[in-house]
Design a protein around this motif. Structure first.
Motif, PDB file in Angstrom:
ATOM      1  N   MET A   1      24.400  81.403 115.258  1.00  0.00           N
ATOM      2  CA  MET A   1      25.174  82.574 114.095  1.00  0.00           C
ATOM      3  C   MET A   1      26.903  82.184 114.618  1.00  0.00           C
ATOM      4  N   VAL A   2      27.315  81.630 113.207  1.00  0.00           N
ATOM      5  CA  VAL A   2      28.774  81.552 113.609  1.00  0.00           C
ATOM      6  C   VAL A   2      29.740  82.455 112.782  1.00  0.00           C
ATOM      7  N   TYR A   3      30.835  82.476 113.379  1.00  0.00           N
ATOM      8  CA  TYR A   3      31.840  83.573 113.072  1.00  0.00           C
ATOM      9  C   TYR A   3      31.428  84.953 113.410  1.00  0.00           C
ATOM     10  N   ASN A   4      30.362  85.145 113.766  1.00  0.00           N
ATOM     11  CA  ASN A   4      29.885  86.704 114.249  1.00  0.00           C
ATOM     12  C   ASN A   4      28.523  86.655 114.943  1.00  0.00           C
ATOM     13  N   PRO A   5      28.748  85.957 116.328  1.00  0.00           N
ATOM     14  CA  PRO A   5      27.340  85.824 116.899  1.00  0.00           C
ATOM     15  C   PRO A   5      26.700  87.067 117.282  1.00  0.00           C
TER      16      PRO A   5
ATOM     17  N   LEU B   1      21.129  72.789  96.989  1.00  0.00           N
ATOM     18  CA  LEU B   1      20.552  72.192  98.420  1.00  0.00           C
ATOM     19  C   LEU B   1      21.831  70.757  98.374  1.00  0.00           C
ATOM     20  N   THR B   2      22.534  70.854  99.385  1.00  0.00           N
ATOM     21  CA  THR B   2      23.620  69.907  99.502  1.00  0.00           C
ATOM     22  C   THR B   2      23.276  69.058 100.710  1.00  0.00           C
ATOM     23  N   ASP B   3      23.239  67.922 100.496  1.00  0.00           N
ATOM     24  CA  ASP B   3      23.236  66.940 101.694  1.00  0.00           C
ATOM     25  C   ASP B   3      24.276  66.466 102.208  1.00  0.00           C
ATOM     26  N   PHE B   4      24.685  67.039 103.256  1.00  0.00           N
ATOM     27  CA  PHE B   4      26.073  66.575 103.995  1.00  0.00           C
ATOM     28  C   PHE B   4      26.074  65.496 104.793  1.00  0.00           C
ATOM     29  N   PRO B   5      26.542  64.341 104.464  1.00  0.00           N
ATOM     30  CA  PRO B   5      26.598  63.167 105.518  1.00  0.00           C
ATOM     31  C   PRO B   5      26.996  63.327 106.869  1.00  0.00           C
ATOM     32  N   SER B   6      27.896  64.368 107.157  1.00  0.00           N
ATOM     33  CA  SER B   6      28.316  64.503 108.613  1.00  0.00           C
ATOM     34  C   SER B   6      28.346  66.184 108.915  1.00  0.00           C
ATOM     35  N   GLU B   7      28.339  66.465 110.105  1.00  0.00           N
ATOM     36  CA  GLU B   7      28.467  67.754 110.515  1.00  0.00           C
ATOM     37  C   GLU B   7      29.666  68.327 110.421  1.00  0.00           C
ATOM     38  N   ALA B   8      30.940  67.480 110.143  1.00  0.00           N
ATOM     39  CA  ALA B   8      32.155  68.013 110.099  1.00  0.00           C
ATOM     40  C   ALA B   8      32.396  68.426 108.579  1.00  0.00           C
ATOM     41  N   LEU B   9      31.762  67.766 107.760  1.00  0.00           N
ATOM     42  CA  LEU B   9      31.819  67.987 106.339  1.00  0.00           C
ATOM     43  C   LEU B   9      31.058  69.432 106.169  1.00  0.00           C
ATOM     44  N   ALA B  10      29.835  69.672 106.835  1.00  0.00           N
ATOM     45  CA  ALA B  10      29.294  70.859 106.635  1.00  0.00           C
ATOM     46  C   ALA B  10      30.085  71.938 107.219  1.00  0.00           C
ATOM     47  N   SER B  11      30.512  71.692 108.308  1.00  0.00           N
ATOM     48  CA  SER B  11      31.214  73.016 108.901  1.00  0.00           C
ATOM     49  C   SER B  11      32.637  73.234 107.982  1.00  0.00           C
ATOM     50  N   SER B  12      33.090  72.314 107.409  1.00  0.00           N
ATOM     51  CA  SER B  12      34.335  72.660 106.793  1.00  0.00           C
ATOM     52  C   SER B  12      33.857  73.303 105.520  1.00  0.00           C
TER      53      SER B  12
ATOM     54  N   LEU C   1      15.499  72.484 116.351  1.00  0.00           N
ATOM     55  CA  LEU C   1      16.245  71.877 114.994  1.00  0.00           C
ATOM     56  C   LEU C   1      17.278  73.094 114.866  1.00  0.00           C
ATOM     57  N   GLY C   2      18.635  72.296 114.602  1.00  0.00           N
ATOM     58  CA  GLY C   2      19.643  73.258 114.314  1.00  0.00           C
ATOM     59  C   GLY C   2      19.953  73.861 113.150  1.00  0.00           C
ATOM     60  N   VAL C   3      19.927  75.048 113.452  1.00  0.00           N
ATOM     61  CA  VAL C   3      20.225  75.893 112.103  1.00  0.00           C
ATOM     62  C   VAL C   3      21.560  76.562 112.272  1.00  0.00           C
ATOM     63  N   THR C   4      22.333  76.724 111.525  1.00  0.00           N
ATOM     64  CA  THR C   4      23.730  77.339 111.353  1.00  0.00           C
ATOM     65  C   THR C   4      23.731  78.455 110.275  1.00  0.00           C
ATOM     66  N   ILE C   5      24.162  79.594 110.888  1.00  0.00           N
ATOM     67  CA  ILE C   5      24.257  80.525 109.595  1.00  0.00           C
ATOM     68  C   ILE C   5      25.424  81.184 109.723  1.00  0.00           C
ATOM     69  N   ASN C   6      26.269  81.341 108.537  1.00  0.00           N
ATOM     70  CA  ASN C   6      27.439  82.306 108.454  1.00  0.00           C
ATOM     71  C   ASN C   6      27.046  83.734 108.630  1.00  0.00           C
ATOM     72  N   ALA C   7      27.581  84.401 109.889  1.00  0.00           N
ATOM     73  CA  ALA C   7      27.023  85.671 110.132  1.00  0.00           C
ATOM     74  C   ALA C   7      27.966  86.844 109.794  1.00  0.00           C
TER      75      ALA C   7
ATOM     76  N   ALA D   1      22.746  87.681 107.273  1.00  0.00           N
ATOM     77  CA  ALA D   1      22.349  86.843 108.436  1.00  0.00           C
ATOM     78  C   ALA D   1      21.110  86.931 109.098  1.00  0.00           C
ATOM     79  N   GLY D   2      20.762  88.121 109.186  1.00  0.00           N
ATOM     80  CA  GLY D   2      19.402  88.199 110.039  1.00  0.00           C
ATOM     81  C   GLY D   2      18.181  88.107 109.059  1.00  0.00           C
ATOM     82  N   VAL D   3      18.490  88.439 107.809  1.00  0.00           N
ATOM     83  CA  VAL D   3      17.448  88.264 106.796  1.00  0.00           C
ATOM     84  C   VAL D   3      17.440  86.518 106.823  1.00  0.00           C
ATOM     85  N   GLU D   4      18.518  85.780 106.551  1.00  0.00           N
ATOM     86  CA  GLU D   4      18.182  84.593 106.241  1.00  0.00           C
ATOM     87  C   GLU D   4      17.625  83.694 107.255  1.00  0.00           C
TER      88      GLU D   4
END
Lengths: 368, 373
Positions: free
Chosen positions: A162-166, B76-87, B116-122, B128-131
């Motif tokens: 969870m980013v920005y608000n872990p 659905l966006t296919d990001f070529p790299s992690e850096a682009l995804a986080s930006s 498997l890595g999942v990153t959620i804007n929380a 975020a919990g629901v996602e």
């Protein structure tokens, strides 16, 4: 220029002479942010539930214990008949009833399957859904314990970050929102009556015969309030950092500039309301009735904008508060710089210019 | 009695003469009811989803396809790299990013277990919990599908023990948010209009100087106050009526309980609000002060009413504060009667509390009115 400065001075005197209003103006936002920051959360805790246990065996007892041990639920009462569920709900005593089938334990051992109903009072769909999910999660965990000897082949396990608000704190969501509502409404309300007040008290004529140009009058009226609102903003930011531990990942300087921009846009909106309304009462009602609910509901403060129907998403674009919420969350929580929020900043800037231009145009140099 | 009627007549004339105010009192609230009731939903859908596929195998593509097929995830966006995804996440263009590691398929075959890595804007913790739940569900379903496809003949099947849960959503089976929100927003609008109008009314006469004129007439204070406040009571009841009609016609909100009960409760409830309005009027010198104070209380009343966020989750002291919140009672009663069909006995405790509140507020208001003028 000298005349103009004199006018601004006069406006300052006006405001600072009224000690009572000042007290209200500064006291209220502080009280509100403290109250809301501590009290409001959309997490669900301590929900009152009831149990209807037809089985009353060791397994159901164990499950009931697990549920009562979790921080989400408080078991308020035991129901004995199905028919009582409705009356419990109608009195509003509990939000959910767990209904364990007869011979729960026996079924679980013999048929590897037992059933429990999660009956929720879905007049509040969000709470109902969350309760249902939480009970499910508790039961699944219990089920896993029961099945721990069985290995299941092929498992992909998501590792969620969870980013920005872990810690998923809801205060991160509410503090920027409350800050926005307070700045928006207080600023707009302050200026919305500034010109109408002169109209109503009969001093407008004096202003009209003065050699000040319309835009000078408007800027002169707005200026002292910019000052007051900035103090308000500073107090709110300090409170949110020191009391609610809100991070400011990005630049404090940028946050200050953006806040000033937002304040000016709200003040300009107030002035616009002021130029088009005839009495203080009308002006106040437009700024309160017209702004409060749209700002609370359409800004993304509580409800996610992306879940709204398309027409409402379009309407939300014209709410300045929406853009400011994106900006402050960006700066405070994500730590972004201007390169990530220039679009939102430009939109706010455009709105401000539009409001000011329209008020100058609407400002009548003659009384009716 | 006649005197009161004259004042009421005068007040109504004043309201209807003010052409600028009419649309604000009668149209704006109803417009908001119709529009804003659609905005208030906690459902999480159209989640902006992106992925980084480092594996490019049939398994990784099948997994992504599962997300594509789900109704919750969008774009659905296919990001070529992690850096682009986080930006992209910093810019707010994407809310959930799934990262599929190199050799995903090969390792899965070999180890039968993979992270498997999942990153959620929380920032919105609740969403975020629901996602997270949605992502987990989709991956679990994918696991099950893998089991069937990849099961070796040597793997023996053991039947696991299952606790079946059957969720039943009473009174609102489809979890329709409008059913929930329309009565609540109607309550807010009725409360806001009556509070703002009554709060500003008497202080306005003070500010303009006409209150002195009234004070030298032979009208009794009580007659004056009743005459002043009665029109707002009527406006509140009128707003409720039109609001209920709109709720029924446009939103199809069920009305299980008795209309009479709703009106009975509302008629007492508005007295509480009018009492508060009068009280505010007595303690302020200008309309501006009155409005700021009214606004202060309304924001607190709204946000702590249980309308948007649950009261049970508030800390204990805040729950005690909500006991003094009239909007909380009104929201509760309207939802109970309209949606659950609660009867007189069910809401009696709330009705009595409101009645007591009305008596206290109006008592205080009349008492303080005498003192300050």
């Amino acid at each position: 220029m000298k005349r103009f400065i004199g006018f601004i001075k006069k406006e300052f005197y006006h405001i600072f002479r009224d000690k009572r209003s000042l007290f209200i103006l500064f006291g209220m936002p502080i009280a509100q942010i403290l109250l809301f920051g501590f009290a409001i959360t959309n997490e669900i805790n301590n929900v009152d539930i009831a149990i209807l246990d037809h089985s009353k065996d060791a397994t159901t007892e164990e499950i009931i214990n697990k549920i009562s041990a979790s921080k989400y639920f408080t078991i308020k009462q035991m129901v004995t008949r199905e028919a009582d569920i409705a009356s419990v709900f109608k009195k509003g005593q509990v939000k959910a009833v767990l209904n364990f089938e007869k011979d729960f334990s026996k079924n679980l051992i013999k048929e590897h399957k037992a059933t429990v109903q999660i009956i929720t009072d879905a007049t509040d769909p969000n709470t109902a859904n969350t309760i249902s999910n939480y009970v499910n999660a508790i039961l699944q965990k219990y089920q896993k314990e029961l099945n721990k000897d069985i290995t299941i082949a092929y498992q992909i396990v998501p590792e969620t970050r969870m980013v920005y608000n872990p810690e998923l704190k809801s205060v991160y969501m509410f503090v920027p929102g409350v800050m926005t509502i307070i700045l928006m409404l207080v600023s707009a309300m302050m200026t919305s009556i500034s010109i109408t007040r002169e109209k109503e008290l009969g001093t407008m004529e004096i202003l009209l015969v003065s050699p000040l140009k319309p835009f000078q009058v408007i800027i002169g009226k707005v200026f002292p309030y910019i000052f007051l609102s900035i103090i308000n903003a500073v107090v709110i930011v300090i409170l949110s950092i020191f009391i609610f531990n809100m991070p400011v990942q990005g630049s404090l300087f940028l946050l200050a500039l953006e806040s000033i921009l937002f304040i000016i846009s709200a003040l300009a909106l107030g002035i616009l309301i002021s130029t088009i309304s005839e009495s203080q009462q009308t002006a106040m009602m437009i700024s309160l009735m017209g702004l409060m609910l749209p700002v609370i509901l359409l800004s993304g403060f509580i409800f996610p904008i992306s879940s709204m129907p398309m027409p409402l998403q379009i309407i939300s674009h014209i709410i300045p508060a929406k853009w400011f919420i994106i900006i402050i969350k960006g700066i405070m929580l994500k730590g972004v710089g201007l390169q990530f929020i220039w679009k939102e900043t430009l939109i706010l800037l455009g709105m401000t210019v539009f409001f000011i231009a329209l008020s100058v145009k609407k400002y009548k140099i003659r009384l009716e | 009695m006649k005197t009161i009627l004259y004042i009421i007549q005068k007040e109504f004339k004043q309201i209807f003469r003010n052409k600028g105010m009419l649309p604000i009192i009668f149209v704006l609230p109803l417009l908001q009811l119709v529009i804003l009731s659609n905005a208030a939903t906690f459902e999480v859908k159209h989640i902006k989803f992106g992925y980084i596929d480092n594996d490019h195998t049939s398994t990784s593509r099948a997994l992504v396809e599962k997300f594509n097929a789900s109704t919750y995830f969008d774009v659905l966006t296919d990001f070529p790299s992690e850096a682009l995804a986080s930006s992209a996440m910093l810019k707010g263009e994407v809310d959930v990013v799934l990262e599929i590691p190199h050799y995903f398929e090969r390792d899965l075959q070999k180890e039968k277990y993979i992270d498997l890595g999942v990153t959620i804007n929380a920032i919105d913790g609740a969403a975020a919990g629901v996602e997270n739940v949605y992502v987990t569900q989709i991956i679990q379903r994918f696991n099950q599908h893998l089991k069937v496809d990849l099961l070796q003949p040597s793997d023996k099947l053991v039947q696991p023990t299952n606790i079946d849960t059957i969720p039943l959503f009473w009174y609102n089976e489809t979890l329709n948010y409008k059913t929930f929100m329309v009565p609540g927003i109607l309550v807010l609008l009725v409360s806001m209009i009556t509070l703002f109008l009554s709060g500003m009314n008497i202080v306005r006469e003070k500010e303009i100087g006409t209150l002195e004129q009234i004070n030298v007439t032979p009208i009794k204070k009580s007659q004056f106050i009743i005459g002043k406040l009665f029109p707002f009571w009527v406006i509140g009841m009128g707003l409720l009526t039109v609001g209920l009609i709109l709720a029924r016609l446009i939103f199809n909100v069920p009305m299980l309980g008795s209309l009479v009960l709703m009106y009975l409760y509302t008629s007492i409830y508005i007295l509480v609000i009018l009492g508060i309005g009068l009280f505010i009027s007595n303690f302020t010198d200008t309309q501006q002060q009155a409005m700021f104070i009214a606004w202060f209380f309304v924001v607190i009343f709204i946000l702590m009413s249980g309308l948007f966020t649950p009261i049970e989750s508030m800390p204990r002291w805040a729950q005690i504060v909500t006991e003094f919140n009239p909007i909380k009672y009104y929201v509760e009663v309207m939802r109970m009667v309209m949606l659950k069909g609660s009867g007189f006995m069910d809401i009696l405790p709330l009705l009595l509390k409101t009645l007591l509140y009305a008596l206290i507020m109006n008592g205080l208001a009349v008492w303080s009115y005498k003192k300050t003028t």
